[in-house]
Scaffold this active site. Sequence first.
Site, PDB file in Angstrom:
ATOM      1  CG  ASP A  30       2.224  -3.469  10.894  1.00 17.55           C
ATOM      2  OD1 ASP A  30       2.913  -2.895  10.033  1.00 17.55           O
ATOM      3  OD2 ASP A  30       1.329  -4.278  10.601  1.00 17.55           O
TER       4      ASP A  30
ATOM      5  NE  ARG B 265      -3.111  -5.871   6.090  1.00 16.08           N
ATOM      6  CZ  ARG B 265      -2.518  -5.496   4.979  1.00 16.08           C
ATOM      7  NH1 ARG B 265      -1.223  -5.346   4.926  1.00 16.08           N
ATOM      8  NH2 ARG B 265      -3.233  -5.277   3.915  1.00 16.08           N
TER       9      ARG B 265
ATOM     10  CG  ASP C 247       5.045  -8.598   6.677  1.00 18.01           C
ATOM     11  OD1 ASP C 247       5.871  -9.492   6.775  1.00 18.01           O
ATOM     12  OD2 ASP C 247       3.824  -8.762   6.538  1.00 18.01           O
TER      13      ASP C 247
ATOM     14  N   GLY D 230       0.839  -1.201   0.000  1.00 18.81           N
ATOM     15  CA  GLY D 230       0.000   0.000   0.000  1.00 18.81           C
ATOM     16  C   GLY D 230       0.868   1.242   0.000  1.00 18.81           C
TER      17      GLY D 230
ATOM     18  CB  THR E 281       3.728   0.063   6.743  1.00 19.27           C
ATOM     19  OG1 THR E 281       2.358  -0.092   7.155  1.00 19.27           O
ATOM     20  CG2 THR E 281       4.602  -0.277   7.927  1.00 19.27           C
TER      21      THR E 281
ATOM     22  CG  ASP F 278      -0.741  -0.790   8.533  1.00 18.93           C
ATOM     23  OD1 ASP F 278      -1.584   0.109   8.384  1.00 18.93           O
ATOM     24  OD2 ASP F 278      -0.675  -1.792   7.804  1.00 18.93           O
TER      25      ASP F 278
ATOM     26  NE  ARG G 247      -5.819  -8.201  -5.693  1.00 16.17           N
ATOM     27  CZ  ARG G 247      -6.500  -8.969  -4.866  1.00 16.17           C
ATOM     28  NH1 ARG G 247      -6.568  -8.653  -3.586  1.00 16.17           N
ATOM     29  NH2 ARG G 247      -7.099 -10.048  -5.271  1.00 16.17           N
TER      30      ARG G 247
HETATM   31  O1  F6P Z   1      -0.957  -1.807   5.129  1.00 15.71           O
HETATM   32  C1  F6P Z   1      -1.535  -0.609   4.790  1.00 15.71           C
HETATM   33  C2  F6P Z   1      -3.031  -0.732   4.705  1.00 15.71           C
HETATM   34  O2  F6P Z   1      -3.549   0.556   4.434  1.00 15.71           O
HETATM   35  C3  F6P Z   1      -3.699  -1.352   5.939  1.00 15.71           C
HETATM   36  O3  F6P Z   1      -3.815  -0.432   7.009  1.00 15.71           O
HETATM   37  C4  F6P Z   1      -5.020  -1.799   5.361  1.00 15.71           C
HETATM   38  O4  F6P Z   1      -5.566  -2.885   6.081  1.00 15.71           O
HETATM   39  C5  F6P Z   1      -4.635  -2.205   3.961  1.00 15.71           C
HETATM   40  O5  F6P Z   1      -3.420  -1.581   3.645  1.00 15.71           O
HETATM   41  C6  F6P Z   1      -5.671  -1.822   2.925  1.00 15.71           C
HETATM   42  O6  F6P Z   1      -5.297  -2.308   1.680  1.00 15.71           O
HETATM   43  P1  F6P Z   1      -6.070  -1.956   0.333  1.00 15.71           P
HETATM   44  O7  F6P Z   1      -5.457  -0.694  -0.212  1.00 15.71           O
HETATM   45  O8  F6P Z   1      -5.803  -3.126  -0.548  1.00 15.71           O
HETATM   46  O9  F6P Z   1      -7.520  -1.759   0.637  1.00 15.71           O
END
Ligand code: F6P
Length: 364
Positions: A146, A188, A119, A13, A142, A144, A78
Site C-alpha cells: 500500500d 492495515r 510509509d 514490520g 511492505t 501490505d 515502534r
Molecule cells: O504493515 C505490516 C503489518 O503486518 C500490517 O499488515 C499489520 O497491520 C501490522 O504490520 C502489524 O504490526 P505488528 O507486527 O506490530 O503486530
Amino acid sequence: MSRGRVAVSTGGGDAPGLNAALRAVTVAAVRRGWEVIGIRRGYAGLLEPGDAGLLPLDRETTRGIAHLGGTILGTNNRGDPFRWAVERDGVRAAEDASGRLVSRFRELGLQALVTLGGDGSMQIAARLLERGLPRAIGLPKTIDGDLRGTERTFGFDTAVATAVDALDRLHSTAEAHDRVMVVEVMGRYAGWIALAAGLAGGADAVLLPERPFELERVAAKVREREAAGRRFSIVVVAEGAREREGALAVRAGADAFAEHPRLGGIGERVAAGLAERTAKETRALCLGHLLRGGSPVASDRLLALELGAEAARVLDETDSSGVVVVRDGRPRLVPFAECTGGFRPVPEDHPWMLAARGMGISLG
Ligand code: F6P
C-alpha cells in the site's frame, strides 16, 4: 581508500525480501568501493551506546541470505527516533532523539543512509534529512502493498502466496463440514492482500477497508450458494475492513511510540454475524503474522535484488536522496514526499476488482 561509508537499516514490520535487498545493496555498493554498515533493529543500533548496534556488511556477512525471511539486522515498528522511548524515574516517556541520531551518523563518518521500509520509515528518513542527515535512499518494502508512489513493494507477493496456500487448504475442510470459513488477513487500511488472495484463492466474498460492507449482502451470497447446492463458503476479510455503520476492529490503540493502532478481530465479528444470519456453522481464523514469514517467492526476491542494486547505483553515481520505486515496471528515484502522507488504496476500477465483480464474488 573506500569511496565512502553508507549505512543500511530495515524498519517497520519485517517482510520477505528484506534480506535479498540487503544482499543486493551490500554487494553492489562494495563492488563500487563503498564500505557498508548495517544498523541493527531499525534506528536503535545508532542510538544505543557503543558499537554493538552496528554490523559491518560485506559479501561474506550477506552470503546465503537472499532466500531467507525476516531481516539479519532486526527491525522495529515502534522505533521512531522523533518519539524515542526512554525510561525516566521508572516511567516510559517519548523524547525526540533525532538530533542525537544525526550527530552519531556524522561521527561515524557515514555519508548516506539506505532505508528499507514502508510509509513510516520513509517519513522518518525525510524528516531526518531536514534534521541534517547528509543523504537518504529509500527502498519500498511492505507486505501490505500500500505504499504511495510505487507500483510494487517487496513482501507483498509472498504474503499473497501464503494466504492463497491457506485458502486452498481451507477449501477442503470447509466443504467436508458444510461450513462458512472466515479468513482475516493483514494489510492495515488497504485491501490489496485480501483482494489478491481472495481472487486467486477462490473466495466467495472479499471484504475490503476501501468499501465498508453490509453483512446482509455477504449472508445473501452464502444463502445463494446453499440454494445452488454449494453448502460451504469462504469469506476473506481484510483486518482494516468494517461494516457500513460499524467501527474498525482494534486490538490495541496507537500510543506515544506507535503511529498506528494494532488491528484485528473483524474476522470473528463477521463469522458471528454470518452464523446468526444464515444459521450455518461458521469458523473464523486470522492468518496474522504468518503472512510476514517464510522464504520470499521468486518475484519478491527479484524485485528486492533489482531495487537494491539500483539503490547502490544511485548512491554511487548521483548526489540525490529519494525512494527507488517502481514506475511503469522500472526502478525510478522519486522524492520521499511522493511515498509519504497516506497510503495507496485499492481503486474501484482496478482489474482485480473488475475480475471479482465479473465473477460474482461478493464485495459486501
Ligand atoms: O504493515 C505490516 C503489518 O503486518 C500490517 O499488515 C499489520 O497491520 C501490522 O504490520 C502489524 O504490526 P505488528 O507486527 O506490530 O503486530
